[in-house]
Design a protein around this motif. Structure first.
Motif, mmCIF file in Angstrom:
data_model
loop_
_atom_site.group_PDB
_atom_site.id
_atom_site.type_symbol
_atom_site.label_atom_id
_atom_site.label_comp_id
_atom_site.label_asym_id
_atom_site.label_seq_id
_atom_site.Cartn_x
_atom_site.Cartn_y
_atom_site.Cartn_z
ATOM 1 N N TYR A 180 -6.036 -7.369 -9.121
ATOM 2 C CA TYR A 180 -5.040 -8.027 -8.271
ATOM 3 C C TYR A 180 -3.893 -7.070 -7.957
ATOM 4 N N TYR A 181 -3.342 -6.433 -8.982
ATOM 5 C CA TYR A 181 -2.202 -5.541 -8.758
ATOM 6 C C TYR A 181 -2.619 -4.261 -8.032
ATOM 7 N N LEU A 182 -3.822 -3.760 -8.314
ATOM 8 C CA LEU A 182 -4.283 -2.559 -7.614
ATOM 9 C C LEU A 182 -4.419 -2.806 -6.107
ATOM 10 N N ALA A 183 -4.784 -4.046 -5.738
ATOM 11 C CA ALA A 183 -4.910 -4.374 -4.316
ATOM 12 C C ALA A 183 -3.575 -4.287 -3.590
ATOM 13 N N HIS A 184 -2.477 -4.358 -4.357
ATOM 14 C CA HIS A 184 -1.145 -4.276 -3.764
ATOM 15 C C HIS A 184 -0.542 -2.867 -3.882
ATOM 16 N N GLU A 185 -1.282 -1.949 -4.463
ATOM 17 C CA GLU A 185 -0.814 -0.570 -4.585
ATOM 18 C C GLU A 185 -1.244 0.249 -3.372
ATOM 19 N N SER A 186 -0.677 1.426 -3.242
ATOM 20 C CA SER A 186 -1.062 2.324 -2.150
ATOM 21 C C SER A 186 -2.486 2.816 -2.370
ATOM 22 N N ALA A 187 -3.106 3.232 -1.289
ATOM 23 C CA ALA A 187 -4.461 3.778 -1.385
ATOM 24 C C ALA A 187 -4.490 5.000 -2.296
ATOM 25 N N LYS A 188 -3.406 5.767 -2.300
ATOM 26 C CA LYS A 188 -3.338 6.955 -3.154
ATOM 27 C C LYS A 188 -3.482 6.584 -4.622
ATOM 28 N N VAL A 189 -2.794 5.516 -5.040
ATOM 29 C CA VAL A 189 -2.887 5.073 -6.434
ATOM 30 C C VAL A 189 -4.261 4.465 -6.704
#
Length: 245
Positions: A180-189
């Motif tokens: 869930y949180y990764l989906a809200h992070e930048s593509a770089k992260v």
């Protein structure tokens, strides 16, 4: 009996029946996205699964989000009927009746994709700094292992950004929460990190129905029956997909 009188009596009986059997179950949970969060669609993944199964079993419901301690106290006192997201513990059986498992929480390590880190035993990880969220419980063995190089952070978002920047070698989180949180992070992260295959721990997720509700046995039985039916007819899988899982 005059027809008008008969009609009024019938309406009165119907109203009493609706009052007795149409009362909404009071669902409660703390803020724990993507499982329970009043800002998400249908209150989050767990709330959606629970309310859907209860509706199929014949129970209307409404969800309220409160801090965890208040939710537990409300279940024990009967101010709420159903705790949406509970891990099993013997202590909690004194205040509520657990359902069968309806989700599984898997705590998994994440590493940088270019890092050659393997995990079969905790001893393999002693050489690596690991970002952990302050106050979180991950597993008894991990939490009590003093040889782990734990780097406390405020939240998972901070942890995964430190990992992507190579400031730590690992972090860890429930898999659904991490996704869930990764989906809200930048593509770089997002593109810099990946899960290690083996989970650190697994915990089954249940509803906990207050013993103060006189129908707690029937509520749990109906919920368990409908969860099984939802898995069989594909509606359970569709809910997971709708919530991005």
């Amino acid at each position: 009996m005059p027809r008008l009188h008969q009609a009024l009596v019938l309406i009165g009986l119907l109203w009493v029946g609706q009052d007795a059997f149409g009362q909404k179950l009071r669902l409660v949970g703390d803020g724990w996205p993507p499982f329970t969060d009043s800002t998400l669609v249908n209150g989050g993944l767990a709330t959606d699964i629970v309310s859907t199964a209860l509706a199929r079993a014949g129970y209307a419901s409404e969800f309220e989000q409160v801090p965890w301690a208040r939710a537990m106290l409300g279940i024990s006192e009967g101010r709420y009927d159903v705790l949406v997201n509970a891990w099993y513990s013997e202590e909690r059986t004194h205040i509520g009746r657990f359902s069968a498992e309806y989700l599984v929480n898997r705590v998994r390590f994440l590493k940088r994709k270019d890092a050659a880190v393997q995990f079969d035993t905790l001893q393999q990880l002693y050489a690596y700094p690991i970002a952990v969220v302050r106050g979180y419980a991950y597993s008894k063995a991990f939490d009590e292992d003093s040889q782990m190089q734990k780097v406390p952070v405020h939240n998972f978002a901070m942890a995964v950004r430190m990992l992507a920047a190579d400031r730590v070698k690992l972090t860890l989180e429930d898999e659904y929460v991490a996704r869930y949180y990764l989906a809200h992070e930048s593509a770089k992260v997002r593109n810099a990190v990946e899960f290690l295959p083996k989970p650190l721990s697994e915990n089954s997720l249940h509803i906990l129905v207050s013993l103060k509700n006189p129908n707690h046995e029937q509520i749990v039985a109906g919920f368990d029956r409908e969860i099984s039916a939802m898995k069989a007819d594909g509606s359970y899988a569709r809910l997971l997909k709708q919530h991005g899982m």
